[in-house]
Design an enzyme around this catalytic site. Structure first.
Site, PDB file in Angstrom:
ATOM      1  CG  ASP A   1      -2.143   0.761   0.965  1.00 47.44           C
ATOM      2  OD1 ASP A   1      -2.123   1.613   0.049  1.00 47.44           O
ATOM      3  OD2 ASP A   1      -3.225   0.388   1.913  1.00 47.44           O
TER       4      ASP A   1
ATOM      5  CG  ASP B   1      -9.271   2.095  -0.477  1.00 48.59           C
ATOM      6  OD1 ASP B   1      -8.981   1.140  -0.699  1.00 48.59           O
ATOM      7  OD2 ASP B   1      -8.679   3.021   0.378  1.00 48.59           O
TER       8      ASP B   1
END
Ligand code: GLA
Length: 722
Positions: free
Chosen positions: A461, A528
């Protein structure tokens, strides 16, 4: 040397040709190499001389008698009035580049290397262009070498510029934000410059480095277009300029901050690769070129040798509330639904009880996992699943042991008097990966985890942009370029030490998605948001460049955590199953009926996974209220088509859906395979269609009547050649 240079060079792939104009070496005004033609494959009866003759231009009023060409790197010294492809200087002098072709090397039938020298600026320019035989994708780079004896400052070195036919007057670019990436943004080309810039130090949520130039008539199934993408995960510029003189060109390259790039004598810089596809048959065929290219040239064999496993991810199920017991119960539930990989997301390492601390301390938190991760991994494996782990190596929280020990390891806005204070975003700072000791620390942490535990996959990430990309290590200079290369190097080092580990590229969702990072990673976390309706639009934009097997797509909770929208399981699962499927919801609170539905969806995905992950994507034209596409096997034997209705029907009853990409002469058995028991308000096509055998011709040209559907619902059709 120059007398050996031919005026034109032509390379071909299966369906495309590229003709390079190298006439600038002759008498009169000199110019560097330029694309004369790029498009549908030219037959043997067409000569470059014919194209050159057809392209004869004239002196227009108040213009130069002979226009400075749109060379691969248009030049300031040659009077180019647009954006010069190469912009360099030596302390303000020697800026007017004016190069001459030195050599052209033909590599087989499909690749060219052109070397040009500019004596005025003392640079060597090497352009490399190739057409990929299988996919017809053009790859093009510009390399710049300092052949002088002083420091060369580089303000710009873009990938080769592409002349754009004037009738390709529509620009399809991308906008977006966190939770809503890859949004199509169409504008009419105008006289002047369409410019998208990204300074986020990652590919970005809002300015994906891709642009499509097409005609008024082009749609998904027909019409001419160029698709261009820059394979780079740092800052970039995308430029499409229509010049008043009646020409247009596209240019993509890295964006440098002031003083970011300089080359010492004999040093070189190579632009990121520009990937291009050209089509006469619509946007879906453009996407198919990119998908084919990625499949045959970029995806690593570690991922092609086995099916892409269905994930279970803990983030929206647990966030930071981790406990071994709950994780094991979740693993039981996930395995029962058919998950094949269990990914432990954020929260597993020291002091990481919220997003305000812990980044940088990549050691298992013993307050949560007193015996390390082994009990969990053993449990996951006993359930037949692989184990995956979340990391965010480039970042550090000020509240971490790493930062306390090495507060100087971070990027900042420079050093010295008056430098801006450090900016925190999501409570974190960015580590300076250009420092070897930082690279070593991160490598050792990850190597340690991989050596101790059976980890098959990392979700890598990057949750903040590079707002202040200065390196104290390099006198405070901006280092986004070197930071990006250092990231690639770090991942490459990890992959070479652990060749089987798979890595996902995530940056708060789809903030780092490009062909550059894909050379080092195996999956993209698309967004997301798990809101299925938003996902349809996001996935549609994503699909223009990337194939389904790279597209992380999870079934989230019934009430989407980001939008709050309530969407039923049939739709959530029906949307996720067309990507690299996963589940990301709390299975401990999920209703039994939902789990039954989800289990069936996972099974259906697995049944058709090979087709979804290898077939040709065909997007269908749909209204604002709809989304529809199909995946057709290369031999046209089998296909899946999805039709989703986002909001209520406009009319009392809908129209017919025409499939594309099927063999018109073949007979197909058609079945609706999802939802399991589709219903409508009265007797409908749903009652008669299953098992019918219909010609490809009829399915494409007449289409299948849709039933009256509820908003937020979808249907998936399966077609099998008989
Ligand atoms: C980012 C990712 C999410 C999740 C969180 C964890 O936002 O995109 O999927 O991993 O970080 O902090």
């Amino acid at each position: 040397m120059s007398e050996q240079i031919q005026p034109f060079y032509t390379v071909h792939s299966l369906h495309c040709s590229l003709v390079l104009d190298c006439r600038g070496t002759g008498e009169g005004i000199k110019h560097g190499p330029a694309i004369l033609y790029w498009g549908a494959r030219l037959g043997p009866e067409t000569t470059p001389e014919m194209l050159a003759l057809l392209g004869t231009r004239q002196e227009a009023q108040a213009c130069m008698p002979e226009e400075s060409p749109i060379a691969l790197s248009p030049e300031l010294g040659a009077g180019f009035q647009g954006n010069a492809g190469i912009q360099v200087h030596r302390d303000g002098g020697q800026w007017a580049s004016y190069s001459q072709i030195e050599s052209v090397i033909e590599d087989g039938n499909d690749a060219l290397t052109i070397v040009s020298i500019c004596l005025a600026t003392q640079i060597k320019i090497t352009h490399r262009l190739a057409l990929d035989q299988q996919s017809d994708v053009l790859t093009a780079t510009t390399e710049l070498t300092n052949i002088g004896d002083s420091t060369l400052w580089v303000d710009q070195c873009s990938a080769p510029s592409i002349p754009v036919p004037m009738h390709y007057n529509k620009i399809l670019g991308f906008a977006g934000r966190w939770g809503n990436e890859f949004q199509r943004q169409s504008v009419d080309r105008f006289m002047g410059t369409y410019l998208r810039e990204n300074r986020s130090g990652r590919t970005s949520h809002d300015s994906f480095p891709g642009v499509i130039l097409h005609t008024e008539q082009t749609n998904e199934g027909a019409g001419a277009a160029y698709g261009l993408h820059l394979g780079w995960s740092g800052n970039h510029q995308i430029r499409v300029e229509e010049q008043f003189v009646g020409r247009a060109y596209a240019q993509m390259g890295e964006l440098f901050l002031p003083g970011e790039l300089s080359l010492e004598p004999n040093e070189s810089y190579c632009s990121p690769t520009l990937y291009g596809a050209s089509t006469q048959s619509g946007l879906s065929s453009l996407s198919q070129c990119f998908h084919r290219y990625i499949r045959s040239n970029i995806i690593d064999s570690r991922c092609t040798e086995k099916p892409r496993p269905v994930h279970f991810n803990t983030w929206e199920a647990m966030y930071f509330e981790l406990s071994l017991e709950r994780l094991c119960t979740l693993a039981d539930e996930a395995a029962a639904l058919g998950a094949e990989r269990f990914v432990l997301d954020d929260g597993w390492f020291n002091n990481r009880r919220s997003d305000s601390a812990g980044l940088g301390d990549w050691f298992v938190d013993e307050t949560v996992f007193p015996q390390g991760l082994s009990p969990l991994i053993d449990h996951v494996q006993a359930k037949g699943m692989e184990f995956g782990l979340w990391v965010e190596p480039e970042m550090v929280n000020p509240d971490s042991d790493l930062y306390r020990a090495h507060p100087d390891w971070i990027l900042s806005a420079g050093v010295g008097l008056g430098a801006a204070p450090l900016l925190l975003a999501r409570n974190q700072l960015v580590l300076d990966l250009t420092r070897p000791e930082v690279q070593d620390y991160l490598f050792n942490c990850i190597h340690g985890l991989l050596s101790e535990y059976a980890i098959g996959y990392f979700k890598w990430d990057m949750n903040r942009a590079l707002y202040q990309p200065g390196s104290a290590h390099c006198e405070g200079r901006a280092v986004t370029h070197y930071q990006t290369l250092a990231l690639y190097e770090l991942i490459a080092r990890i992959r070479s030490a652990h060749p089987t580990v798979e890595i996902e590229s995530c940056a708060s969702g789809g903030g780092r998605a490009d062909f550059g990072i894909l050379a080092h990673t195996d999956r993209i976390w698309t967004s997301d948001t798990n809101d299925a309706l938003d996902r349809l639009r996001i996935q549609n934009g994503f699909s223009l460049f990337f194939p389904a097997e790279l597209m992380g797509a999870h079934v989230g909770p019934k009430d989407c955590h980001i939008t709050g929208r309530n969407i039923d399981m049939a739709t959530r699962a029906g949307v996720a199953m067309f990507g690299y499927m996963g589940i990301e919801a709390n299975l401990l609170t999920m209703e039994e009926s939902e789990k039954t539905e989800l289990k069936a969806a996972v099974a259906l995905h697995k049944q058709h996974r090979e087709l979804i992950h290898s077939g040709d994507l065909v997007r269908l034209e749909s209204g604002d209220n709809e989304n529809s596409f199909g995946v057709v096997s290369a031999d046209q034997d089998e296909a899946l088509f999805s039709y989703a209705l986002l909001d209520s029907h406009r009319n009392s009853a809908p129209g017919r859906l025409c499939f594309r990409g099927l063999d018109p002469d073949a007979q197909y058995e058609i079945n609706i395979v999802w939802p399991r028991q589709p219903t409508s308000i009265s007797t409908s096509i749903l009652d008669v269609i299953n098992g019918a055998v219909i010609s490809g011709d009829a399915l494409a040209n007449f289409g299948v009547q849709l039933p009256i559907m509820l908003p937020q619902s979808l249907l998936i059709f399966h077609l099998q050649k008989r």
